[in-house]
Scaffold this motif. Structure first.
Motif, PDB file in Angstrom:
ATOM      1  N   ILE A   1       0.775   2.366   9.684  1.00  0.00           N
ATOM      2  CA  ILE A   1       1.167   3.817   9.357  1.00  0.00           C
ATOM      3  C   ILE A   1       2.006   4.261  10.446  1.00  0.00           C
ATOM      4  O   ILE A   1       2.131   3.862  11.839  1.00  0.00           O
ATOM      5  N   LEU A   2       2.922   5.096  10.203  1.00  0.00           N
ATOM      6  CA  LEU A   2       4.006   5.399  11.156  1.00  0.00           C
ATOM      7  C   LEU A   2       3.792   6.886  11.610  1.00  0.00           C
ATOM      8  O   LEU A   2       3.580   7.701  10.869  1.00  0.00           O
TER       9      LEU A   2
ATOM     10  N   LYS B   1      16.155   2.017   1.621  1.00  0.00           N
ATOM     11  CA  LYS B   1      15.319   2.601   0.761  1.00  0.00           C
ATOM     12  C   LYS B   1      13.923   2.038   1.356  1.00  0.00           C
ATOM     13  O   LYS B   1      13.891   1.064   1.833  1.00  0.00           O
ATOM     14  N   GLY B   2      12.966   2.915   1.376  1.00  0.00           N
ATOM     15  CA  GLY B   2      11.560   2.559   1.798  1.00  0.00           C
ATOM     16  C   GLY B   2      10.453   3.208   1.170  1.00  0.00           C
ATOM     17  O   GLY B   2      10.420   4.379   1.052  1.00  0.00           O
ATOM     18  N   ILE B   3       9.420   2.715   1.352  1.00  0.00           N
ATOM     19  CA  ILE B   3       7.910   3.437   1.313  1.00  0.00           C
ATOM     20  C   ILE B   3       7.005   3.085   2.437  1.00  0.00           C
ATOM     21  O   ILE B   3       6.997   2.380   2.923  1.00  0.00           O
ATOM     22  N   PHE B   4       6.763   4.338   2.961  1.00  0.00           N
ATOM     23  CA  PHE B   4       6.215   4.536   4.106  1.00  0.00           C
ATOM     24  C   PHE B   4       4.899   5.301   4.310  1.00  0.00           C
ATOM     25  O   PHE B   4       4.906   6.375   3.611  1.00  0.00           O
ATOM     26  N   ASP B   5       3.631   4.936   4.772  1.00  0.00           N
ATOM     27  CA  ASP B   5       2.683   5.535   5.096  1.00  0.00           C
ATOM     28  C   ASP B   5       2.791   6.566   6.188  1.00  0.00           C
ATOM     29  O   ASP B   5       3.081   5.997   7.386  1.00  0.00           O
TER      30      ASP B   5
ATOM     31  N   SER C   1       7.818   2.440  15.706  1.00  0.00           N
ATOM     32  CA  SER C   1       7.460   3.481  15.284  1.00  0.00           C
ATOM     33  C   SER C   1       6.088   3.585  14.338  1.00  0.00           C
ATOM     34  O   SER C   1       5.387   4.554  14.163  1.00  0.00           O
ATOM     35  N   CYS C   2       5.395   2.423  14.585  1.00  0.00           N
ATOM     36  CA  CYS C   2       4.104   2.367  13.832  1.00  0.00           C
ATOM     37  C   CYS C   2       2.991   2.701  14.931  1.00  0.00           C
ATOM     38  O   CYS C   2       3.072   2.243  16.101  1.00  0.00           O
ATOM     39  N   LEU C   3       1.863   2.927  14.510  1.00  0.00           N
ATOM     40  CA  LEU C   3       0.814   3.385  15.358  1.00  0.00           C
ATOM     41  C   LEU C   3      -0.181   2.570  15.510  1.00  0.00           C
ATOM     42  O   LEU C   3      -0.226   1.628  14.381  1.00  0.00           O
TER      43      LEU C   3
ATOM     44  N   THR D   1      -6.080   2.772  17.643  1.00  0.00           N
ATOM     45  CA  THR D   1      -6.440   3.901  18.324  1.00  0.00           C
ATOM     46  C   THR D   1      -5.873   5.136  17.877  1.00  0.00           C
ATOM     47  O   THR D   1      -6.537   6.249  17.826  1.00  0.00           O
ATOM     48  N   GLU D   2      -4.621   5.218  17.727  1.00  0.00           N
ATOM     49  CA  GLU D   2      -3.799   6.456  17.548  1.00  0.00           C
ATOM     50  C   GLU D   2      -4.068   6.875  15.882  1.00  0.00           C
ATOM     51  O   GLU D   2      -4.222   8.015  15.431  1.00  0.00           O
ATOM     52  N   ILE D   3      -4.315   5.716  15.221  1.00  0.00           N
ATOM     53  CA  ILE D   3      -4.578   5.999  13.554  1.00  0.00           C
ATOM     54  C   ILE D   3      -6.109   6.540  13.695  1.00  0.00           C
ATOM     55  O   ILE D   3      -6.208   7.571  12.679  1.00  0.00           O
ATOM     56  N   ALA D   4      -6.790   6.003  14.156  1.00  0.00           N
ATOM     57  CA  ALA D   4      -8.432   6.515  14.145  1.00  0.00           C
ATOM     58  C   ALA D   4      -8.333   8.115  14.497  1.00  0.00           C
ATOM     59  O   ALA D   4      -8.917   8.965  13.885  1.00  0.00           O
TER      60      ALA D   4
END
Length: 258
Positions: free
Chosen positions: A145-146, A170-174, A232-234, A237-240
């Motif tokens: 997750i970014l 190109k990309g797919i990002f959550d 750039s990814c979380l 802890t940051e995601i939660a």
């Protein structure tokens, strides 16, 4: 065996193959299938199309021949070939041989093997891709997750030459708010495309769905691209934290509406 209408689509990177397929899928009444030959473990185009067209069935390379040989239904089948695939050495299964061959090429493209191979030539998006010098870099980041601000900075740097001369990205990002986006960059167009995919909002840990990136260019600094993307990814802890904030906000909105 079905008598499905099969269309093979080739062309240079960024010329608009997937866009052309999507436009045609929107006008097809019968059930539709899609396969991207050469996507490997980074099915960006397939994920994008599946998110935009819920009724579309996406098949893998291993599934397509079995499906066509065993199904009695009629389908409209679109098979997209990566620009890097050598058409001279391409061997198609008998179930796919009887097909329409389409090449989507930039305006003014001179005679190429795509012209010789295709039955129909479609004028696509202008690009400056040169096949002899191009470098292809891909990376699957499923489960990541970014942070939106970091992703925007990374994408700006990437598409403005910080990591090499980019012909296509190109990309797919959550993202942290649970949404998934499709990013698409082609030099010469006014701006990158940022399209929110029609996918469920993911607010329970790391997403169990594909995300990834593909970059085509010259003199790409692949380690630097990978490292900046990783930065750039979380973390967990940051995601939660972010997901809990979003859940509380959504709960408050529901309470206010009631």
């Amino acid at each position: 065996m079905s008598s499905s209408l099969i269309t093979l689509v080739v062309g240079s990177s960024g010329a608009g193959k997937t866009t052309w397929i999507r436009e045609n899928l929107n006008s097809v009444a019968q059930p539709t299938l899609y396969l991207n030959l050469g996507a490997g473990t980074t099915p960006i185009d397939a994920t994008y199309l599946a998110g935009e067209i819920p009724q579309l069935t996406v098949l893998s390379e291993r599934e397509i021949t079995t499906f066509l040989s065993s199904s009695t239904a009629n389908y409209s089948v679109y098979i997209e070939l990566g620009f890097h695939i050598d058409l001279k050495s391409l061997v198609l299964p008998i179930e796919i041989n009887n097909c329409q061959r389409v090449a989507v090429l930039p305006p003014g493209t001179r005679q190429t093997e795509w012209h010789d191979w295709a039955e129909v030539i479609v004028v696509g998006t202008p690009t400056n891709l040169t096949l002899t010098q191009s470098q292809l870099w891909r990376c699957a980041i499923t489960g990541q997750i970014l942070d939106p601000a970091s992703l925007n900075t990374f994408w700006y740097e990437l598409t403005n030459g910080a990591y090499g001369n980019v012909h296509r990205a190109k990309g797919i990002f959550d993202l942290a708010d649970g949404r998934a986006f499709y990013f698409d960059f082609v030099p010469g167009l006014p701006d990158s495309k940022y399209i929110e995919l029609n996918l469920p909002v993911w607010l329970n840990g790391r997403p169990n769905r594909f995300s990834g990136i593909e970059v085509v260019g010259e003199k790409l600094d692949e380690p630097a691209i990978a490292q900046t993307l990783e930065n750039s990814c979380l973390n967990d802890t940051e995601i939660a934290y972010y997901q809990e904030q979003i859940k509380e906000s959504l709960a408050q909105e529901e309470e206010d509406e009631s």
